[in-house]
Design a protein around this motif. Structure first.
Motif, short mmCIF file in Angstrom:
data_model
loop_
_atom_site.label_atom_id
_atom_site.label_comp_id
_atom_site.label_asym_id
_atom_site.label_seq_id
_atom_site.Cartn_x
_atom_site.Cartn_y
_atom_site.Cartn_z
N PRO A 32 37.85 29.06 46.59
CA PRO A 32 38.23 28.53 45.27
C PRO A 32 37.42 29.24 44.19
CG PRO A 32 37.61 26.77 46.81
CD PRO A 32 37.15 28.06 47.41
N GLY A 34 38.04 28.59 40.62
CA GLY A 34 38.03 27.87 39.35
C GLY A 34 39.42 27.42 38.95
N ASP A 35 39.50 26.86 37.75
CA ASP A 35 40.78 26.38 37.22
C ASP A 35 41.22 27.25 36.05
OD1 ASP A 35 40.86 24.30 39.03
OD2 ASP A 35 39.92 22.86 37.67
N ARG A 66 46.41 22.39 33.74
CA ARG A 66 45.24 23.08 34.30
C ARG A 66 45.44 23.18 35.81
NH1 ARG A 66 40.28 24.40 32.32
NH2 ARG A 66 38.48 24.35 33.73
N TYR A 67 45.35 24.41 36.35
CA TYR A 67 45.73 24.65 37.73
C TYR A 67 44.64 25.43 38.47
CZ TYR A 67 50.34 23.33 35.99
OH TYR A 67 51.39 22.66 35.43
N PRO A 68 44.45 25.12 39.77
CA PRO A 68 43.41 25.82 40.55
C PRO A 68 43.82 27.23 40.92
CG PRO A 68 44.52 24.19 41.93
CD PRO A 68 45.05 24.00 40.53
N LEU A 69 42.84 28.11 40.92
CA LEU A 69 43.02 29.49 41.32
C LEU A 69 42.26 29.72 42.62
CD1 LEU A 69 44.40 32.04 40.12
CD2 LEU A 69 42.17 32.68 39.17
N ARG A 70 42.94 30.32 43.59
CA ARG A 70 42.33 30.56 44.89
C ARG A 70 42.39 32.05 45.21
NH1 ARG A 70 45.71 25.88 48.21
NH2 ARG A 70 44.68 24.05 47.25
N ASP A 100 50.29 21.48 45.12
CA ASP A 100 49.67 21.68 46.44
C ASP A 100 50.54 21.01 47.51
OD1 ASP A 100 47.97 22.48 48.36
OD2 ASP A 100 46.25 21.30 47.70
N ASP A 173 34.70 34.28 34.50
CA ASP A 173 35.56 33.37 33.75
C ASP A 173 35.03 33.21 32.33
OD1 ASP A 173 37.47 31.47 33.10
OD2 ASP A 173 36.53 29.85 34.22
N SER A 210 53.50 27.86 43.70
CA SER A 210 52.40 28.77 43.38
C SER A 210 52.92 30.14 43.00
CB SER A 210 51.43 28.89 44.56
OG SER A 210 52.03 29.53 45.66
#
Length: 218
Positions: A32, A34-35, A66-70, A100, A173, A210
């Motif tokens: 992970p 961040g967002d 706001r979405y997670p970045l992997r 998700d 970031d 995604s």
């Protein structure tokens, strides 16, 4: 031979997946990073340090939020079979998670057709790609990328060019559009510079799950 997008991404987006060739092992792990804030929901994938001013958003928008970045990192072992030691880590894929839930279908991510198509924007498999010349890539809101394009070099250097580069995915970031809080979170791209395709996943209901960029490590 046509590329099976599902098979391609299945190799990249599987925790613990292992792949081997004559000299290397590749062990995939998710990190992970961040967002990402998307105030407009118009998603851009690009090399933000070189092409922020020349990168249109994809034709498929998402709900602002706001979405997670992997980052999917390939831990690379080198040496004879049975006696390989870790030699490197590379960002194999970048995934912006919108929902998700399981992805049932994949499609190439596209930007609006330019008036004069650039042959370099299509790879050998027929997928649209974005160029990378700084060894970094991102998923960000159109607003965030447009704001970054106006930064002076000194500010760009302070935010995104570290004195010591960490191992992949090497995330950095910064908020680039203060009014909305939109940010640009970049990572290292595969083996470095190149041209990389992005794909959109959808769930059984057809909603976007995604966006994924394949950095061609495998």
């Amino acid at each position: 031979m046509a590329v099976d997008i599902g098979e391609l991404l299945g190799r990249l987006l599987s925790e613990g997946a292992r792949h081997s060739d004559d000299t290397h092992d590749y062990h995939l792990t998710m990190v992970p990073v961040g967002d990402v804030t998307l105030p407009t929901g118009r998603v851009v994938a690009c090399d933000p340090l070189v092409y922020a001013g020349d990168s249109p958003p994809f034709t498929v928008p998402v709900t602002p939020g706001r979405y997670p970045l992997r980052a999917w990192v390939a831990v690379i072992g080198f040496g004879p079979p049975g006696n390989r030691v870790e030699s490197d880590r590379r960002t194999a894929a970048l995934q912006l998670v919108i929902r998700d839930q399981p992805t049932t279908t994949w499609e190439p991510a596209c930007v609006p057709d330019p008036a004069v198509p650039d042959p370099a924007s299509i790879d050998e498999d027929g997928f649209a790609v974005y160029p990378v010349d700084s060894g970094t890539g991102t998923f960000a809101d159109e607003q965030a990328v447009a704001a970054l394009a106006g930064w002076p070099y000194e500010r760009l250097e302070d935010a995104y060019i570290p004195a010591v580069i960490e191992a992949a995915p090497s995330p950095l970031d910064a908020i680039t559009h203060e009014a909305s809080g939109a940010n640009v979170l970049l990572v290292s791209t595969g083996w470095g510079d190149g041209a990389y395709a992005t794909f959109i996943g959808r769930g059984a209901d057809g909603d976007v799950t995604s966006f994924v960029t394949d950095f061609r490590v495998l």
